[in-house]
Design an enzyme around this catalytic site. Sequence first.
Site, mmCIF file in Angstrom:
data_model
loop_
_atom_site.group_PDB
_atom_site.id
_atom_site.type_symbol
_atom_site.label_atom_id
_atom_site.label_comp_id
_atom_site.label_asym_id
_atom_site.label_seq_id
_atom_site.Cartn_x
_atom_site.Cartn_y
_atom_site.Cartn_z
ATOM 1 N N GLU A 94 3.823 -149.098 -12.518
ATOM 2 C CA GLU A 94 3.805 -149.285 -11.066
ATOM 3 C C GLU A 94 4.869 -148.389 -10.437
ATOM 4 O OE1 GLU A 94 4.678 -152.452 -7.480
ATOM 5 O OE2 GLU A 94 4.235 -153.278 -9.471
ATOM 6 N N ASP B 73 4.478 -163.291 -16.859
ATOM 7 C CA ASP B 73 5.830 -163.299 -17.418
ATOM 8 C C ASP B 73 5.874 -163.970 -18.781
ATOM 9 O OD1 ASP B 73 7.005 -162.117 -15.127
ATOM 10 O OD2 ASP B 73 7.203 -164.069 -14.147
ATOM 11 N N ASP C 83 7.923 -151.088 -13.769
ATOM 12 C CA ASP C 83 8.152 -150.477 -12.460
ATOM 13 C C ASP C 83 9.057 -149.271 -12.627
ATOM 14 O OD1 ASP C 83 7.118 -152.951 -10.838
ATOM 15 O OD2 ASP C 83 8.607 -153.736 -12.236
ATOM 16 N N HIS D 206 4.247 -158.871 -17.902
ATOM 17 C CA HIS D 206 4.836 -158.467 -16.623
ATOM 18 C C HIS D 206 6.299 -158.087 -16.817
ATOM 19 C CE1 HIS D 206 6.409 -159.587 -12.433
ATOM 20 N NE2 HIS D 206 5.618 -158.541 -12.249
ATOM 21 N N ARG D 207 6.588 -156.801 -16.600
ATOM 22 C CA ARG D 207 7.946 -156.276 -16.843
ATOM 23 C C ARG D 207 8.393 -156.581 -18.275
ATOM 24 N NH1 ARG D 207 10.431 -158.473 -11.047
ATOM 25 N NH2 ARG D 207 8.557 -157.966 -9.860
ATOM 26 N N HIS E 46 12.817 -152.460 -11.287
ATOM 27 C CA HIS E 46 11.960 -152.974 -10.222
ATOM 28 C C HIS E 46 12.506 -152.723 -8.833
ATOM 29 C CE1 HIS E 46 10.446 -156.005 -7.360
ATOM 30 N NE2 HIS E 46 9.286 -155.781 -7.956
ATOM 31 N N LYS F 209 7.154 -147.377 -7.569
ATOM 32 C CA LYS F 209 7.734 -148.046 -6.413
ATOM 33 C C LYS F 209 8.138 -147.065 -5.313
ATOM 34 C CE LYS F 209 8.358 -151.961 -6.781
ATOM 35 N NZ LYS F 209 7.452 -153.140 -6.659
ATOM 36 N N GLU G 299 3.329 -154.153 -18.168
ATOM 37 C CA GLU G 299 3.461 -153.645 -16.802
ATOM 38 C C GLU G 299 4.926 -153.383 -16.565
ATOM 39 O OE1 GLU G 299 4.328 -154.166 -12.435
ATOM 40 O OE2 GLU G 299 5.081 -155.262 -14.186
#
Length: 227
Positions: free
Chosen positions: A103, A222, A38, A9-10, A51, A105, A36
């Site tokens: 993702e 994470d 953003d 995640h990120r 993000h 945004k 992943e």
Amino acid sequence: MNQPRIIGHRGAAGHLPENTIVSFRKAFELGVHGIELDVHLSADGCVVVFHDETLDRMTNGLGAISNYTSADLKKLTIDKTHEIPTLAEVFSECPNEILINIEIKDSKATEAVVRLISQEIKSGRSDSNILVSSFDWNILKLVRAMNADIQLGVLTEKNIDAAIDFAQSIQALSIHPNHRYLTDETVLKIRENGYQIHTWTVNESADIERMKSLNVDAIITDFPDRI
């Protein structure tokens, strides 16, 4: 018990500042199957990996990221050290076998993201290792209208039925629900409709074990080293 794919995640946000090159490198080091991230659009049309809509939480800058050119964004720092990366830079860092879940945004970034993905695939990256997701389902409609081949994931907090219905309308690959709202029943419903399950953001041991017992396809976390 299923061993799900691990998606950082990120990057590896539990270890290093989110959505930075060092965070993505740490995720690769920890053996993830995917990352992943953003994206937003800068004032001069560059897709940047970040993000928040504003710079305030993560950088020494202030205000909307969309008000800054890519050159100005590069002058800012995250945690006094790290640059805000562009999506093109992350592509160049990411091994071909790693899934990249982008993702989106902000809908304004959609066309530029699709263009970058198309360039990456032409350059040899497998289209099966790129996935676009969004909570803004209109963005996913836009992506599908622009490119029939890009894999799509429908992000949702807990409205599984609506996510499935929408996924059918855009020929999505996967449903991405909050792990807290997954049950045997909702997992079965998603499976019966033919979709993969990529659940987020699963960090605690008990939650990880529960997701494994539900046989989800991928866990977004994470802490990739905990899966």
